[in-house]
Design a protein around this motif. Sequence first.
Motif, mmCIF file in Angstrom:
data_model
loop_
_atom_site.group_PDB
_atom_site.id
_atom_site.type_symbol
_atom_site.label_atom_id
_atom_site.label_comp_id
_atom_site.label_asym_id
_atom_site.label_seq_id
_atom_site.Cartn_x
_atom_site.Cartn_y
_atom_site.Cartn_z
ATOM 1 N N THR A 70 0.816 -1.214 0.000
ATOM 2 C CA THR A 70 0.000 0.000 0.000
ATOM 3 C C THR A 70 0.851 1.266 0.000
ATOM 4 N N GLU A 71 2.112 1.128 0.353
ATOM 5 C CA GLU A 71 3.004 2.297 0.361
ATOM 6 C C GLU A 71 3.332 2.783 -1.048
ATOM 7 N N ILE A 72 3.132 1.930 -2.047
ATOM 8 C CA ILE A 72 3.371 2.323 -3.434
ATOM 9 C C ILE A 72 2.077 2.924 -3.983
ATOM 10 N N PRO A 73 2.071 4.191 -4.333
ATOM 11 C CA PRO A 73 0.844 4.812 -4.846
ATOM 12 C C PRO A 73 0.325 4.084 -6.072
ATOM 13 N N VAL A 122 13.400 -4.485 -8.896
ATOM 14 C CA VAL A 122 13.782 -3.502 -9.909
ATOM 15 C C VAL A 122 13.032 -3.824 -11.197
ATOM 16 N N SER A 123 12.479 -2.803 -11.822
ATOM 17 C CA SER A 123 11.666 -3.023 -13.016
ATOM 18 C C SER A 123 12.153 -2.160 -14.178
ATOM 19 N N SER A 124 12.216 -2.762 -15.364
ATOM 20 C CA SER A 124 12.574 -1.989 -16.550
ATOM 21 C C SER A 124 11.468 -1.014 -16.943
ATOM 22 N N SER A 125 10.320 -1.101 -16.273
ATOM 23 C CA SER A 125 9.268 -0.101 -16.440
ATOM 24 C C SER A 125 9.540 1.118 -15.557
ATOM 25 N N SER A 126 10.737 1.145 -14.969
ATOM 26 C CA SER A 126 11.275 2.316 -14.265
ATOM 27 C C SER A 126 10.882 2.420 -12.796
ATOM 28 N N GLY A 127 10.499 1.320 -12.175
ATOM 29 C CA GLY A 127 10.219 1.318 -10.748
ATOM 30 C C GLY A 127 11.281 0.563 -9.966
ATOM 31 N N VAL A 128 11.584 1.044 -8.760
ATOM 32 C CA VAL A 128 12.528 0.387 -7.851
ATOM 33 C C VAL A 128 11.916 0.405 -6.457
ATOM 34 N N ALA A 129 11.988 -0.715 -5.754
ATOM 35 C CA ALA A 129 11.398 -0.788 -4.411
ATOM 36 C C ALA A 129 12.212 -1.713 -3.519
ATOM 37 N N ILE A 130 12.221 -1.413 -2.225
ATOM 38 C CA ILE A 130 12.764 -2.311 -1.211
ATOM 39 C C ILE A 130 11.568 -2.868 -0.451
ATOM 40 N N CYS A 134 6.538 -1.903 1.656
ATOM 41 C CA CYS A 134 7.569 -1.214 0.880
ATOM 42 C C CYS A 134 8.168 -0.117 1.752
ATOM 43 N N ILE A 135 9.462 -0.222 2.036
ATOM 44 C CA ILE A 135 10.094 0.799 2.874
ATOM 45 C C ILE A 135 10.750 1.891 2.039
ATOM 46 N N PHE A 136 10.826 1.676 0.723
ATOM 47 C CA PHE A 136 11.408 2.671 -0.172
ATOM 48 C C PHE A 136 10.952 2.363 -1.588
ATOM 49 N N HIS A 137 10.639 3.406 -2.343
ATOM 50 C CA HIS A 137 10.396 3.231 -3.773
ATOM 51 C C HIS A 137 10.785 4.504 -4.497
ATOM 52 N N TYR A 153 17.780 5.673 1.373
ATOM 53 C CA TYR A 153 16.457 5.105 1.637
ATOM 54 C C TYR A 153 16.047 5.291 3.100
ATOM 55 N N GLN A 154 16.693 6.217 3.796
ATOM 56 C CA GLN A 154 16.341 6.465 5.189
ATOM 57 C C GLN A 154 14.955 7.067 5.320
ATOM 58 N N ASP A 155 14.569 7.875 4.349
ATOM 59 C CA ASP A 155 13.291 8.567 4.412
ATOM 60 C C ASP A 155 12.617 8.446 3.062
ATOM 61 N N ILE A 156 11.490 7.755 3.012
ATOM 62 C CA ILE A 156 10.813 7.539 1.744
ATOM 63 C C ILE A 156 10.386 8.848 1.109
ATOM 64 N N ALA A 157 10.257 9.893 1.907
ATOM 65 C CA ALA A 157 9.834 11.186 1.379
ATOM 66 C C ALA A 157 10.901 11.828 0.497
ATOM 67 N N THR A 158 12.163 11.354 0.609
ATOM 68 C CA THR A 158 13.230 11.943 -0.195
ATOM 69 C C THR A 158 13.607 11.046 -1.368
ATOM 70 N N SER A 159 12.754 10.087 -1.709
ATOM 71 C CA SER A 159 13.116 9.083 -2.704
ATOM 72 C C SER A 159 13.209 9.624 -4.124
ATOM 73 N N ASN A 160 12.820 10.875 -4.359
ATOM 74 C CA ASN A 160 12.939 11.457 -5.691
ATOM 75 C C ASN A 160 14.162 12.348 -5.823
ATOM 76 N N ASN A 161 14.979 12.408 -4.782
ATOM 77 C CA ASN A 161 16.145 13.280 -4.793
ATOM 78 C C ASN A 161 17.422 12.457 -4.683
ATOM 79 N N PRO A 162 18.075 12.137 -5.805
ATOM 80 C CA PRO A 162 19.285 11.320 -5.744
ATOM 81 C C PRO A 162 20.431 12.041 -5.067
ATOM 82 N N ASP A 163 21.279 11.266 -4.387
ATOM 83 C CA ASP A 163 22.453 11.819 -3.727
ATOM 84 C C ASP A 163 23.649 11.905 -4.663
#
Length: 321
Positions: free
Chosen positions: A67-70, A93-101, A109-112, A145-155
């Motif tokens: 449910t964590e994955i919209p 990992v998906s070639s449709s461009s999704g990644v999840a732990i 899902c703790i990260f996507h 992946y410490q905070d799922i809210a930052t999952s769109n901001n690569p380091d």
Amino acid sequence: MYQSLRILAVFICMPLCSLTAGCPEEAAIVTDDLICCSKAEVFIIESTSEGMESPNHKWNWQASDSTEIPEAMQSRFVNVADCKPVGKFILVVSSSSGVAIIQRSDRKCIFHTFATNAHSACLLPQQHIAIASSYGGDEIVIYSYQDIATSNNPDARLELHGAHGVYWDKQRSRLWGLGDSKLILVAITDTDNRMSLAVEKEWNLPTKGGHDLSPAQDGKSLFVTTDTQVYRFEMTEGLFKLDEDLGLKLKVKSVDQHPLSGEIVYQQAGESWWGETVRFVGSDQTIEVPGERFYKFRWDAPAELPEAELIKKNTRLPRKE
């Protein structure tokens, strides 16, 4: 020999730290089951399922289970490209461009995140994940992946044409990356809390179309598959050698060696990019599953979580006036 090893399940408990703060520490269990990527699903079957057209799924997952994955993001997981077990988690990992732990116990899902044409991933120290973003992305991208809210901001990101594989080398504290025509060794540094990537060494692949990158049991070599051949890359010598058993096989999408038994499972595509057969080196046994579109197989032998402080930390000295 391998078939007799498969008859006995291997259970070894390895103490591992949990990924997120507050989670109880649990032990990962190494088995002789297989984790399979097929279409939009990841599932686990017994490696002794020979002759079964519909092997029993001991565990399965698709994006709608978390449910964590919209809902709008779930279509990013329709073509699963890798399914690596790490600790009590599975990296999807998906070639449709999704990644999840995914936490396997409850499918949480703790990260996507989004990564263009993602083909593989691995966990790094300090709660980071490296992702191979293939054609269209052509880079290795790293997220916290410490905070799922930052999952769109690569380091950090590093250009690598046709990136298909990544592997964290604990012994060297380095990241290996596989692209269309190159294998690279990457140093990761953290300077004043800013991560940076630098290619220390690179090797041209003997043949084009780098695809899968996985560790051999000996700890000294890596399996490297391309469009036309399968190699063992000797890490210390920096040499590619054709694998004795798989070397001349075409379109091998994955090779995975069990860390205890040494047994090798591989996926060889048919006319397209997928196959319907599980194959083992040194055995006539196969598992045929009509209707599946297998892409990769991984032994359910979870890797240990990376240690917390292996990325080199630097502090810039103040400039002299």
